[in-house]
Motif scaffolding. Structure first.
Motif, PDB file in Angstrom:
ATOM      1  N   PHE A 273      45.435  10.776 -33.160  1.00 43.37           N
ATOM      2  CA  PHE A 273      46.457  10.156 -34.001  1.00 43.37           C
ATOM      3  C   PHE A 273      47.838  10.761 -33.742  1.00 43.37           C
ATOM      4  O   PHE A 273      48.830  10.035 -33.617  1.00 43.37           O
ATOM      5  N   GLY A 274      47.917  12.079 -33.651  1.00 39.95           N
ATOM      6  CA  GLY A 274      49.193  12.733 -33.394  1.00 39.95           C
ATOM      7  C   GLY A 274      49.790  12.327 -32.066  1.00 39.95           C
ATOM      8  O   GLY A 274      50.997  12.097 -31.947  1.00 39.95           O
ATOM      9  N   THR A 275      48.948  12.212 -31.044  1.00 38.91           N
ATOM     10  CA  THR A 275      49.422  11.809 -29.719  1.00 38.91           C
ATOM     11  C   THR A 275      49.916  10.371 -29.724  1.00 38.91           C
ATOM     12  O   THR A 275      50.980  10.056 -29.183  1.00 38.91           O
ATOM     13  N   LEU A 276      49.137   9.477 -30.351  1.00 41.21           N
ATOM     14  CA  LEU A 276      49.541   8.075 -30.419  1.00 41.21           C
ATOM     15  C   LEU A 276      50.807   7.895 -31.257  1.00 41.21           C
ATOM     16  O   LEU A 276      51.655   7.052 -30.935  1.00 41.21           O
ATOM     17  N   LEU A 277      50.950   8.684 -32.317  1.00 41.07           N
ATOM     18  CA  LEU A 277      52.151   8.607 -33.155  1.00 41.07           C
ATOM     19  C   LEU A 277      53.381   8.996 -32.354  1.00 41.07           C
ATOM     20  O   LEU A 277      54.404   8.295 -32.385  1.00 41.07           O
ATOM     21  N   LEU A 278      53.292  10.085 -31.609  1.00 46.66           N
ATOM     22  CA  LEU A 278      54.416  10.541 -30.800  1.00 46.66           C
ATOM     23  C   LEU A 278      54.765   9.511 -29.735  1.00 46.66           C
ATOM     24  O   LEU A 278      55.945   9.196 -29.516  1.00 46.66           O
ATOM     25  N   ALA A 279      53.737   8.970 -29.075  1.00 44.39           N
ATOM     26  CA  ALA A 279      53.980   7.975 -28.033  1.00 44.39           C
ATOM     27  C   ALA A 279      54.569   6.694 -28.618  1.00 44.39           C
ATOM     28  O   ALA A 279      55.540   6.133 -28.091  1.00 44.39           O
ATOM     29  N   GLY A 280      54.005   6.241 -29.723  1.00 48.38           N
ATOM     30  CA  GLY A 280      54.473   4.993 -30.319  1.00 48.38           C
ATOM     31  C   GLY A 280      55.912   5.054 -30.772  1.00 48.38           C
ATOM     32  O   GLY A 280      56.676   4.095 -30.591  1.00 48.38           O
ATOM     33  N   LEU A 281      56.315   6.186 -31.326  1.00 54.27           N
ATOM     34  CA  LEU A 281      57.694   6.330 -31.808  1.00 54.27           C
ATOM     35  C   LEU A 281      58.688   6.543 -30.677  1.00 54.27           C
ATOM     36  O   LEU A 281      59.896   6.563 -30.910  1.00 54.27           O
TER      37      LEU A 281
END
Length: 252
Positions: free
Chosen positions: A44-52
């Motif tokens: 989740f943390g990785t996807l959040l960083l990538a998505g933003l």
């Protein structure tokens, strides 16, 4: 309280928040038996960083803030529509006092854009005064640049002590009273600034500038994540957090 507010808000910015989630997940993976929870948090943390970090996410967050108020246009208001406006207030932002760089490099990019917009409106409104606000050298730095670019010192009023927008409104309230004035700040910051100033009983006319997410055709580079898009997401996070905090405290 001011310092605590700054520390907590920055811990909720996209990059720190994503890394905090990833670090908790890594701790669970390495030092506990909660493997599924750890994997979920790291993912989740990785996807959040990538998505933003993508154009579509960053602009989607910023544009509702930036386009809440239209750009200030003197001509559209008609001749004689602004007879009572005597002041143009430019809100502060990041600045430095390094004597080893030119005065134009002592203002952050957002502060420079705000100042230039304020100077443009000042020239279009004869007899107006520029109120330059902000602590840590922000107001003084803008004053130096404005005077170097031809603005008369007699047309500049400094408000060098406010630490944030709420204090900026408080400091100028006795000067402005109920008179309308032009308020210049970054477009994303304008909704919060207008709310805080109006709550003080002031009559600001919004003049947003420093647009980070203007509407434009999609470019090839927009399909890739970037640090600039992450910065735009951070700006949006900061403003939404600021709006929420002000509403909770009844300041807007």
């Amino acid at each position: 309280m001011f310092l605590l507010k700054k520390l907590i808000s920055r811990g909720l910015f996209p990059l720190p928040l994503s890394l905090e989630i990833v670090c908790v997940g890594l701790y669970l993976l390495w030092f506990t038996r909660k493997q599924r929870t750890g994997k979920a948090l790291v993912t989740f943390g990785t996807l959040l960083l990538a998505g933003l970090s993508y154009f579509f996410t960053a602009n989607g967050l910023l544009q509702p803030l930036e386009h809440h108020y239209p750009p200030f246009d003197m001509t559209s208001r008609g001749e004689g529509a602004l007879p009572a406006v005597r002041f143009i207030m430019v809100l502060g932002s990041r600045a430095n006092t390094d004597p080893g760089v030119p005065i134009t490099s002592r203002l952050s990019s957002e502060l420079m854009v705000r100042l230039v917009e304020g100077m443009r409106l000042h020239r279009e409104l004869p007899g107006s005064k520029l109120i330059l606000s902000g602590d840590n050298g922000s107001a003084e730095g803008m004053s130096q640049v404005a005077e170097a670019l031809g603005v008369s010192p007699q047309d500049v009023i400094l408000s060098p002590t406010p630490r944030d927008t709420e204090e900026e409104a408080l400091r100028v309230a006795p000067l402005l009273g109920q008179a309308p004035f032009i308020l210049v700040t970054s477009a994303a910051h304008m909704p919060r600034a207008m709310g805080l100033f109006r709550r003080r009983g002031l009559q600001p006319l919004p003049a947003p500038t420093d647009y980070l997410a203007p509407r434009h055709a999609i470019e090839p580079e927009d399909v890739f994540p970037s640090a600039f898009n992450l910065f735009k997401s951070q700006t949006a996070f900061y403003e939404y957090l600021g709006l929420a905090w002000a509403e909770v405290r009844g300041k807007i």
